[in-house]
Design a protein around this motif. Structure first.
Motif, PDB file in Angstrom:
ATOM      1  N   MET A  21      21.652  48.718  44.132  1.00  0.00           N
ATOM      2  CA  MET A  21      22.032  50.049  44.616  1.00  0.00           C
ATOM      3  C   MET A  21      21.912  51.131  43.552  1.00  0.00           C
ATOM      4  O   MET A  21      22.433  52.216  43.719  1.00  0.00           O
ATOM      5  N   GLY A  22      21.261  50.828  42.459  1.00  0.00           N
ATOM      6  CA  GLY A  22      21.052  51.841  41.429  1.00  0.00           C
ATOM      7  C   GLY A  22      22.139  51.874  40.363  1.00  0.00           C
ATOM      8  O   GLY A  22      22.081  52.683  39.452  1.00  0.00           O
ATOM      9  N   SER A  23      23.126  51.007  40.456  1.00  0.00           N
ATOM     10  CA  SER A  23      24.156  50.954  39.421  1.00  0.00           C
ATOM     11  C   SER A  23      23.642  50.086  38.279  1.00  0.00           C
ATOM     12  O   SER A  23      22.620  49.417  38.394  1.00  0.00           O
ATOM     13  N   THR A  24      24.367  50.100  37.163  1.00  0.00           N
ATOM     14  CA  THR A  24      23.845  49.445  35.966  1.00  0.00           C
ATOM     15  C   THR A  24      24.462  48.092  35.652  1.00  0.00           C
ATOM     16  O   THR A  24      24.029  47.444  34.701  1.00  0.00           O
ATOM     17  N   GLU A  25      25.479  47.650  36.428  1.00  0.00           N
ATOM     18  CA  GLU A  25      25.992  46.297  36.160  1.00  0.00           C
ATOM     19  C   GLU A  25      24.976  45.281  36.689  1.00  0.00           C
ATOM     20  O   GLU A  25      24.246  45.575  37.640  1.00  0.00           O
ATOM     21  N   PRO A  26      24.930  44.081  36.080  1.00  0.00           N
ATOM     22  CA  PRO A  26      24.038  43.045  36.606  1.00  0.00           C
ATOM     23  C   PRO A  26      24.389  42.743  38.072  1.00  0.00           C
ATOM     24  O   PRO A  26      25.561  42.687  38.442  1.00  0.00           O
ATOM     25  N   ILE A  27      23.384  42.530  38.904  1.00  0.00           N
ATOM     26  CA  ILE A  27      23.582  42.437  40.347  1.00  0.00           C
ATOM     27  C   ILE A  27      24.531  41.308  40.761  1.00  0.00           C
ATOM     28  O   ILE A  27      25.237  41.425  41.751  1.00  0.00           O
ATOM     29  N   PHE A  28      24.580  40.202  40.000  1.00  0.00           N
ATOM     30  CA  PHE A  28      25.461  39.093  40.365  1.00  0.00           C
ATOM     31  C   PHE A  28      26.747  39.035  39.543  1.00  0.00           C
ATOM     32  O   PHE A  28      27.492  38.056  39.627  1.00  0.00           O
ATOM     33  N   GLU A  29      27.035  40.084  38.787  1.00  0.00           N
ATOM     34  CA  GLU A  29      28.257  40.139  37.979  1.00  0.00           C
ATOM     35  C   GLU A  29      29.538  40.363  38.801  1.00  0.00           C
ATOM     36  O   GLU A  29      30.583  39.797  38.467  1.00  0.00           O
ATOM     37  N   PRO A  30      29.511  41.177  39.856  1.00  0.00           N
ATOM     38  CA  PRO A  30      30.757  41.493  40.546  1.00  0.00           C
ATOM     39  C   PRO A  30      31.611  40.300  40.984  1.00  0.00           C
ATOM     40  O   PRO A  30      32.831  40.302  40.738  1.00  0.00           O
ATOM     41  N   PRO A  31      31.043  39.230  41.581  1.00  0.00           N
ATOM     42  CA  PRO A  31      31.905  38.115  41.970  1.00  0.00           C
ATOM     43  C   PRO A  31      32.589  37.431  40.782  1.00  0.00           C
ATOM     44  O   PRO A  31      33.746  37.010  40.883  1.00  0.00           O
ATOM     45  N   GLU A  32      31.861  37.344  39.663  1.00  0.00           N
ATOM     46  CA  GLU A  32      32.445  36.730  38.466  1.00  0.00           C
ATOM     47  C   GLU A  32      33.627  37.558  37.960  1.00  0.00           C
ATOM     48  O   GLU A  32      34.690  37.019  37.667  1.00  0.00           O
ATOM     49  N   LYS A  33      33.429  38.867  37.872  1.00  0.00           N
ATOM     50  CA  LYS A  33      34.496  39.765  37.403  1.00  0.00           C
ATOM     51  C   LYS A  33      35.667  39.784  38.393  1.00  0.00           C
ATOM     52  O   LYS A  33      36.826  39.875  37.985  1.00  0.00           O
ATOM     53  N   PHE A  34      35.368  39.686  39.682  1.00  0.00           N
ATOM     54  CA  PHE A  34      36.393  39.656  40.722  1.00  0.00           C
ATOM     55  C   PHE A  34      37.284  38.424  40.547  1.00  0.00           C
ATOM     56  O   PHE A  34      38.509  38.519  40.538  1.00  0.00           O
ATOM     57  N   ALA A  35      36.653  37.268  40.364  1.00  0.00           N
ATOM     58  CA  ALA A  35      37.401  36.024  40.162  1.00  0.00           C
ATOM     59  C   ALA A  35      38.210  36.064  38.864  1.00  0.00           C
ATOM     60  O   ALA A  35      39.379  35.648  38.834  1.00  0.00           O
ATOM     61  N   GLU A  36      37.607  36.572  37.798  1.00  0.00           N
ATOM     62  CA  GLU A  36      38.312  36.687  36.518  1.00  0.00           C
ATOM     63  C   GLU A  36      39.536  37.590  36.644  1.00  0.00           C
ATOM     64  O   GLU A  36      40.618  37.267  36.137  1.00  0.00           O
ATOM     65  N   SER A  37      39.369  38.715  37.308  1.00  0.00           N
ATOM     66  CA  SER A  37      40.475  39.666  37.477  1.00  0.00           C
ATOM     67  C   SER A  37      41.599  39.068  38.312  1.00  0.00           C
ATOM     68  O   SER A  37      42.778  39.257  38.017  1.00  0.00           O
ATOM     69  N   ALA A  38      41.240  38.318  39.353  1.00  0.00           N
ATOM     70  CA  ALA A  38      42.248  37.667  40.200  1.00  0.00           C
ATOM     71  C   ALA A  38      43.037  36.643  39.390  1.00  0.00           C
ATOM     72  O   ALA A  38      44.268  36.559  39.505  1.00  0.00           O
ATOM     73  N   LYS A  39      42.336  35.892  38.569  1.00  0.00           N
ATOM     74  CA  LYS A  39      43.000  34.884  37.724  1.00  0.00           C
ATOM     75  C   LYS A  39      43.936  35.559  36.731  1.00  0.00           C
ATOM     76  O   LYS A  39      45.074  35.113  36.531  1.00  0.00           O
ATOM     77  N   GLN A  40      43.473  36.653  36.102  1.00  0.00           N
ATOM     78  CA  GLN A  40      44.311  37.386  35.144  1.00  0.00           C
ATOM     79  C   GLN A  40      45.568  37.948  35.801  1.00  0.00           C
ATOM     80  O   GLN A  40      46.606  38.042  35.179  1.00  0.00           O
ATOM     81  N   LYS A  41      45.468  38.325  37.092  1.00  0.00           N
ATOM     82  CA  LYS A  41      46.615  38.861  37.850  1.00  0.00           C
ATOM     83  C   LYS A  41      47.541  37.753  38.337  1.00  0.00           C
ATOM     84  O   LYS A  41      48.590  38.029  38.893  1.00  0.00           O
ATOM     85  N   GLY A  42      47.115  36.501  38.178  1.00  0.00           N
ATOM     86  CA  GLY A  42      47.930  35.379  38.610  1.00  0.00           C
ATOM     87  C   GLY A  42      47.836  35.067  40.096  1.00  0.00           C
ATOM     88  O   GLY A  42      48.734  34.433  40.658  1.00  0.00           O
ATOM     89  N   LEU A  43      46.751  35.489  40.747  1.00  0.00           N
ATOM     90  CA  LEU A  43      46.583  35.194  42.171  1.00  0.00           C
ATOM     91  C   LEU A  43      46.224  33.723  42.357  1.00  0.00           C
ATOM     92  O   LEU A  43      45.621  33.101  41.486  1.00  0.00           O
ATOM     93  N   LYS A  44      46.571  33.186  43.523  1.00  0.00           N
ATOM     94  CA  LYS A  44      46.238  31.802  43.852  1.00  0.00           C
ATOM     95  C   LYS A  44      44.733  31.675  44.069  1.00  0.00           C
ATOM     96  O   LYS A  44      44.088  32.602  44.579  1.00  0.00           O
ATOM     97  N   GLU A  45      44.200  30.502  43.730  1.00  0.00           N
ATOM     98  CA  GLU A  45      42.772  30.253  43.949  1.00  0.00           C
ATOM     99  C   GLU A  45      42.461  30.381  45.437  1.00  0.00           C
ATOM    100  O   GLU A  45      43.200  29.878  46.278  1.00  0.00           O
TER     101      GLU A  45
END
Length: 128
Positions: free
Chosen positions: A87-111
């Motif tokens: 979509m023209g943004s500069t993050e790697p196209i497959f990075e969002p799910p990885e960062k999403f999972a990392e952020s959820a883990k850091q927040k202490g959310l259940k798997e």
């Protein structure tokens, strides 16, 4: 400047769904959670967030998507708005799910509380 970003929810007698749409992060999500939550399922965008100086007003990053999940009191959240095409943004196209999972883990959310689907994948979410 006028914008037409908007989120919406479906409030049924037994189920509740929240769709965030294109959005920047703001306090309105806490208000939505207080007024209409909790939600059984939310669909929150996780992609097209870099560079932040440009994208922040209209696209949340994966960590902010996790914050919205918490703010609206969602039981489960599907991460959307990533990986279909560039979509023209500069993050790697497959990075969002990885960062999403990392952020959820850091927040202490259940798997499994926040997740993404592969194109064409289906997930059954059963209500307790």
């Amino acid at each position: 400047m006028a914008v037409l970003w908007g989120s919406w929810c479906v409030l049924g007698s037994t189920n509740r769904f929240f769709f965030a749409g294109d959005t920047g992060y703001c306090e309105a999500f806490k208000q939505i959670g207080r007024k209409h939550g909790p939600f059984d399922l939310a669909a929150i965008p996780i992609g097209a967030y870099c560079p932040r100086w440009f994208m922040a007003p209209q696209h949340v990053d994966p960590a902010q998507a996790v914050d919205i999940h918490c703010d609206v009191k969602a039981r489960y959240t599907l991460g959307i708005h990533w990986g279909t095409y560039h979509m023209g943004s500069t993050e790697p196209i497959f990075e969002p799910p990885e960062k999403f999972a990392e952020s959820a883990k850091q927040k202490g959310l259940k798997e499994g509380e926040v997740f993404v689907l592969k194109h064409g994948e289906v997930k059954l979410i059963e209500k307790d």
